[in-house]
Design an enzyme around this catalytic site. Structure first.
Site, PDB file in Angstrom:
ATOM      1  N   THR A   1       0.892  -1.155  -0.124  1.00  0.00           N
ATOM      2  CA  THR A   1       0.028  -0.148   0.065  1.00  0.00           C
ATOM      3  C   THR A   1       0.833   1.244   0.060  1.00  0.00           C
ATOM      4  OG1 THR A   1      -0.281   0.164   2.465  1.00  0.00           O
ATOM      5  CG2 THR A   1      -1.796  -1.257   1.206  1.00  0.00           C
ATOM      6  N   GLY A   2       0.411   2.136  -0.670  1.00  0.00           N
ATOM      7  CA  GLY A   2       0.896   3.621  -0.811  1.00  0.00           C
ATOM      8  C   GLY A   2       2.679   3.521  -1.316  1.00  0.00           C
ATOM      9  N   SER A   3       2.579   2.825  -2.443  1.00  0.00           N
ATOM     10  CA  SER A   3       3.653   2.323  -3.100  1.00  0.00           C
ATOM     11  C   SER A   3       3.915   2.968  -4.393  1.00  0.00           C
ATOM     12  CB  SER A   3       3.742   0.855  -3.352  1.00  0.00           C
ATOM     13  OG  SER A   3       2.422   0.576  -3.973  1.00  0.00           O
ATOM     14  N   THR A   4       3.565   4.192  -4.588  1.00  0.00           N
ATOM     15  CA  THR A   4       3.812   5.040  -6.029  1.00  0.00           C
ATOM     16  C   THR A   4       5.100   5.749  -5.420  1.00  0.00           C
ATOM     17  OG1 THR A   4       2.135   6.782  -5.365  1.00  0.00           O
ATOM     18  CG2 THR A   4       1.321   5.104  -6.666  1.00  0.00           C
TER      19      THR A   4
ATOM     20  N   GLY B   1       7.467   2.984   0.081  1.00  0.00           N
ATOM     21  CA  GLY B   1       6.419   1.670  -0.344  1.00  0.00           C
ATOM     22  C   GLY B   1       7.035   1.480  -2.022  1.00  0.00           C
TER      23      GLY B   1
ATOM     24  N   SER C   1       7.406   2.977  12.954  1.00  0.00           N
ATOM     25  CA  SER C   1       8.709   4.133  12.813  1.00  0.00           C
ATOM     26  C   SER C   1       9.193   4.254  13.927  1.00  0.00           C
ATOM     27  CB  SER C   1       7.683   5.486  12.860  1.00  0.00           C
ATOM     28  OG  SER C   1       8.661   6.592  13.089  1.00  0.00           O
TER      29      SER C   1
ATOM     30  N   TYR D   1       0.950  11.782  15.033  1.00  0.00           N
ATOM     31  CA  TYR D   1       1.750  10.661  14.158  1.00  0.00           C
ATOM     32  C   TYR D   1       2.365   9.692  15.041  1.00  0.00           C
ATOM     33  CZ  TYR D   1       5.327   8.807  11.193  1.00  0.00           C
ATOM     34  OH  TYR D   1       6.048   7.921  10.547  1.00  0.00           O
TER      35      TYR D   1
END
Length: 264
Positions: free
Chosen positions: A13-16, A20, A141, A154
């Site tokens: 996911t979120g790999s553009t 990712g 993180s 966050y």
């Protein structure tokens, strides 16, 4: 030691871009067929095109879906009903003082950073259990354990990710499915580079110099004294996603450059 993911499918996911994208590239390079995800179709298409050029013969698909909602997660699940490897990488980050952080921002961060992983794991884990093999990774993180005063919202979501991974690992005990979280430290992702760009321009620095200054001032416990590259983070993710990591589960695995100042 050779990592071979031939015959495995991975959803990242979120790999553009950023970490990712580096994970997607690493998994494809190890032989996995990879599903790229991002919110916008043009970004997904660009990432697919780039990956196919960089990894010869790679099997790459893409699904554009905003995973910050139940509807977006369902769109991805409907498009890709099963996977062997799930990398819950999508996430938001950014500084905001606690007293200036409204409820809707807290809710947005929780929806993207935590609930996307909850929803996708719930959808994919049963199939992994049935097949007797699977890997789920959460990109947490160092801020999960070293919560930054400037990004409490966050840090709290990243603590939740590590807790979720540990709980799911216990839930999947004895099934051949492992669940782990990975804890990067400051990393030269697109988002971090953009955050540092203004500082670099003001001081006449390169982005790399600004990154080193940021780490030394904001993360002085760093042992490598610099941001990591996205490839350094991806290297750990690819190993954890592989059959070679079969005895590693329920772990919070640090690739933080030594920022978290504990032995364990």
């Amino acid at each position: 030691m050779r990592i071979d993911l031939s015959g495995k499918r991975a959803v990242v996911t979120g790999s553009t871009g950023g970490i990712g994208y580096a994970i997607a590239k690493g998994l494809a390079g190890a032989g996995a067929s990879v599903v790229v995800n991002g919110r916008k179709q043009d970004r997904v298409d660009a990432a697919i095109s780039k990956l196919k050029k960089e990894v010869e013969g790679a099997g790459i698909e893409g699904v554009a879906a905003d995973l910050g909602s139940a509807e977006g997660c369902k769109a991805l699940i409907d498009a890709v009903p099963e996977t062997d490897i799930l990398v819950n990488n999508v996430g938001l980050f950014g500084p905001k003082d606690f007293f200036d952080t409204p409820d809707d921002l807290w809710e947005q961060y929780f929806a993207v950073n935590v609930m996307s992983g909850v929803r996708l794991s719930r959808a994919y884990l049963k199939g992994m259990e049935k097949r007797g093999w699977g890997r789920v990774l959460f990109l947490s993180s160092e801020s999960a354990f070293n919560v930054p005063a400037a990004m409490i919202h966050y840090g709290v979501t990243k603590t939740a990710d590590s807790s979720l991974a540990r709980g799911l690992a216990k839930r999947m005990a004895g099934t051949g499915v492992t669940v782990n979280s990975i804890l990067p430290g400051p990393t030269f992702s697109e988002g971090v580079s953009e955050m540092l760009r203004e500082q670099a321009e003001e001081k006449g620095q390169t982005i790399e110099e600004a990154g080193i200054e940021f780490v030394k001032s904001e993360r002085p416990s760093s042992i490598i004294q610099r941001p990591a590259s996205v490839e350094e983070v991806a290297n750990l993710a690819v190993y954890v996603a592989s059959p070679l990591s079969s005895a590693t589960t329920g772990a919070a695995l640090r690739v933080d450059g030594g920022v978290v100042d504990t032995i364990a």
